[in-house]
Design an enzyme around this catalytic site. Structure first.
Site: not given
Ligand code: NAD
Length: 499
Positions: A191, A244, A397
């Site tokens: 997803k 995420g 962050e």
């Molecule tokens: P996010 O947590 O808002 O969303 C990430 C994904 O999770 C999306 O696909 C979203 O639809 C899904 N999601 C949201 N709520 C959910 C739930 N309750 N159940 C299942 N899935 C759910 O993050 P974002 O804004 O898309 O991305 C930015 C974040 O990602 C930042 O915090 C960044 O640091 C992190 N990130 C981490 C790495 C790493 O390797 N550590 C790499 C890239 C990004």
């Protein structure tokens, strides 16, 4: 002989001509979802298309498809080399279609097209090839045993993996979330983020073209609350892998075992320090590197070095150089191939970043340089001095082009400041002093540490070096052979008796 000069592509025209298809990809078929999400571009606010928002019934259909693909052995049962060759073919197809894939990422999240092109043609195939080539390097062990038995362990794929990806590197994240699992023999339901499903959906089609059997990689667009939550809590998922934010990671940790216990891998947010000791290189040499490590992808990078911790004796000259360089940045047009710094990924993201900056200023921080720009969703490189540990801009962050500055006098101070964050992804140390480096490397609470004594370029080990996030940044890791082992389960076998 004069080299033939090719005209530069007109990316605006290509953007207008690009067709979008937001349907889910399940068992080799495109399926329309009953609900939709409107997608707007951060490039200029233009409406792009409606992507599907998959509900629990579609998730169930996708999981059943992946389960039947897994049990059939058409992927899990073939040799690791055969899997690798199909994944290597996938890398070739990504290179073939890199212009179209890059344009999708640019239009959906504002990444400048020149950078998107090098990510898709450079980084993406490197990722695919690395994970593909790991496929036949994951094996069990043979411990010593008595004369009446032979014992060994088998590494087996876990089964159906739910993979949830963020928007900051749309195609690269789709690959990082699915390729290690696929290389190890699992089937994946992916997803992508609701902000950027375009390139992941095309990636699913390319996987079919590369010869992955139907159901081995299903791609379902949708939001977190409905699509993501239905996927991670589905009863027939064997593992969840997530990248995420920490807040979502926490929610997934609670949801994933609600029907059955299963492993979860979390790659979450970061607040990584850039630690400059008194013997670091000259400020003029250093400043471009410090800016680069916060401004890559407009600061929308998990390992962005967003906290500058600088020895008191070096602060003034370094701030002077950083401000001078930062003022040269403009937020360029993402569809101009020469743009190096673009807008943020949307108005929500821009407003979020701006609210961190203004709340820090209200709490007494000094804005050395930066702030909002006129371009849609643009925020200029921002440096905030006189900040304290308790300000949200230092603790949380920001995920934008914002660098905070704190000073230290001793190694202990530097370590305390570096470890004061609940996150623990990465750190950079600038020093050539061995006792300092030794203390820092041992005591820093994070998964990746880079020590630099000069500003000379280096290539490093690439993806081969493992490193696991600490604390609120998650656990698991995505590099090195260890990351693939996470996608397998180990079975201990004893062969007793014999003739
Ligand atoms: P996010 O947590 O808002 O969303 C990430 C994904 O999770 C999306 O696909 C979203 O639809 C899904 N999601 C949201 N709520 C959910 C739930 N309750 N159940 C299942 N899935 C759910 O993050 P974002 O804004 O898309 O991305 C930015 C974040 O990602 C930042 O915090 C960044 O640091 C992190 N990130 C981490 C790495 C790493 O390797 N550590 C790499 C890239 C990004």
């Amino acid at each position: 002989m004069m080299a033939t000069k090719h005209p530069k592509p007109d990316w605006n025209k290509r953007a207008r001509d690009l067709t979008w298809d937001g349907q889910a990809l399940i068992h080799g078929q495109k399926i329309e979802a009953s609900k939709e999400i409107e997608i707007f571009s951060p490039v200029d606010g233009r409406y792009l298309y409606n992507s599907g928002l998959c509900d629990s019934a579609m998730i169930d259909r996708a999981v059943r498809s992946s389960r039947s693909a897994f049990e059939s052995g058409s992927w899990s049962g073939i040799s690791p080399q055969a899997r690798a060759s199909k994944l290597l073919r996938l890398a070739e197809l990504i290179v073939r279609d890199h212009e179209e894939l890059a344009l999708r990422d640019t239009l959906e999240m504002g990444k400048p097209i020149g950078i998107a092109l090098s990510e898709v043609a450079g980084l993406a195939p490197v990722l695919c090839r690395y994970y593909a080539e790991c496929a036949d390097k994951i094996y069990g062990e043979v411990p010593g045993s008595d004369g009446g038995s032979i014992a060994f362990s088998l590494r087996e794929p876990r089964g159906v993996v739910a993979a949830i990806a963020p928007w900051n590197y749309p195609l690269a994240n789709a690959i990082i979330k699915s390729l290690p699992a696929l290389a190890a023999g699992n089937c994946v339901v992916l997803k992508p983020s609701e902000m950027t499903p375009g390139s992941a959906l095309r990636f699913g089609e390319l996987a079919l073209e590369a010869g992955l059997p139907e159901g081995v990689l299903n791609v379902l667009p949708g939001d977190g609350v409905e699509t993501g939550a239905s996927l991670v809590s589905h009863a027939d998922i064997d593992m969840v892998t997530f990248t995420g934010s920490t807040a979502t990671g926490r929610a997934i940790m609670a949801l994933a075992p609600s029907r059955h216990i299963r492993p979860v891998m979390l790659e979450c947010g970061g607040k990584s320090p850039q630690i400059v000791f008194a013997d670091a290189p000259d400020a003029t040499d250093l400043a471009p590197h410090i800016l680069d490590e916060i401004l890559t992808n407009q600061g929308q990078l998990c390992v962005a070095r967003s906290r500058l911790l600088v020895h008191r004796s070096r602060k003034e000259e370094l701030l002077h150089e950083l401000a001078k360089l930062a003022r040269e940045y403009v937020v360029g047009d993402p569809l101009d191939v020469d743009t190096r710094f673009g807008p943020l990924a949307g108005t929500t993201q821009r407003n979020r970043v701006m609210s961190y900056i203004s709340s820090a200023q209200q709490a007494g921080a000094h804005m050395v340089v930066g702030g909002r720009s006129d371009r849609h969703c643009g925020v200029l490189p921002t440096v905030l001095d006189e900040v304290s540990d308790d300000m949200p801009v230092v603790k949380e962050e920001v995920f934008g082009p914002v660098l905070t500055v704190q000073t230290f006098n001793t190694v202990d101070d530097a370590i305390r400041l570096a470890n004061s964050s609940r996150y623990g992804l990465a750190a950079t140390i600038w020093s050539a002093h061995y006792p300092v480096i030794h203390a820092m490397v041992r005591r820093l609470k994070c998964g990746h540490v880079t020590v630099r004594s000069t500003t000379e370029a280096f290539e490093g080990p690439g993806l081969a070096l493992a490193g696991e996030p600490h604390r609120d940044s998650g656990f698991g890791g995505e590099t090195g052979l260890d990351s693939l082992r996470n996608y397998t389960t180990v079975k201990g076998i004893i062969l007793a008796g014999g003739l």
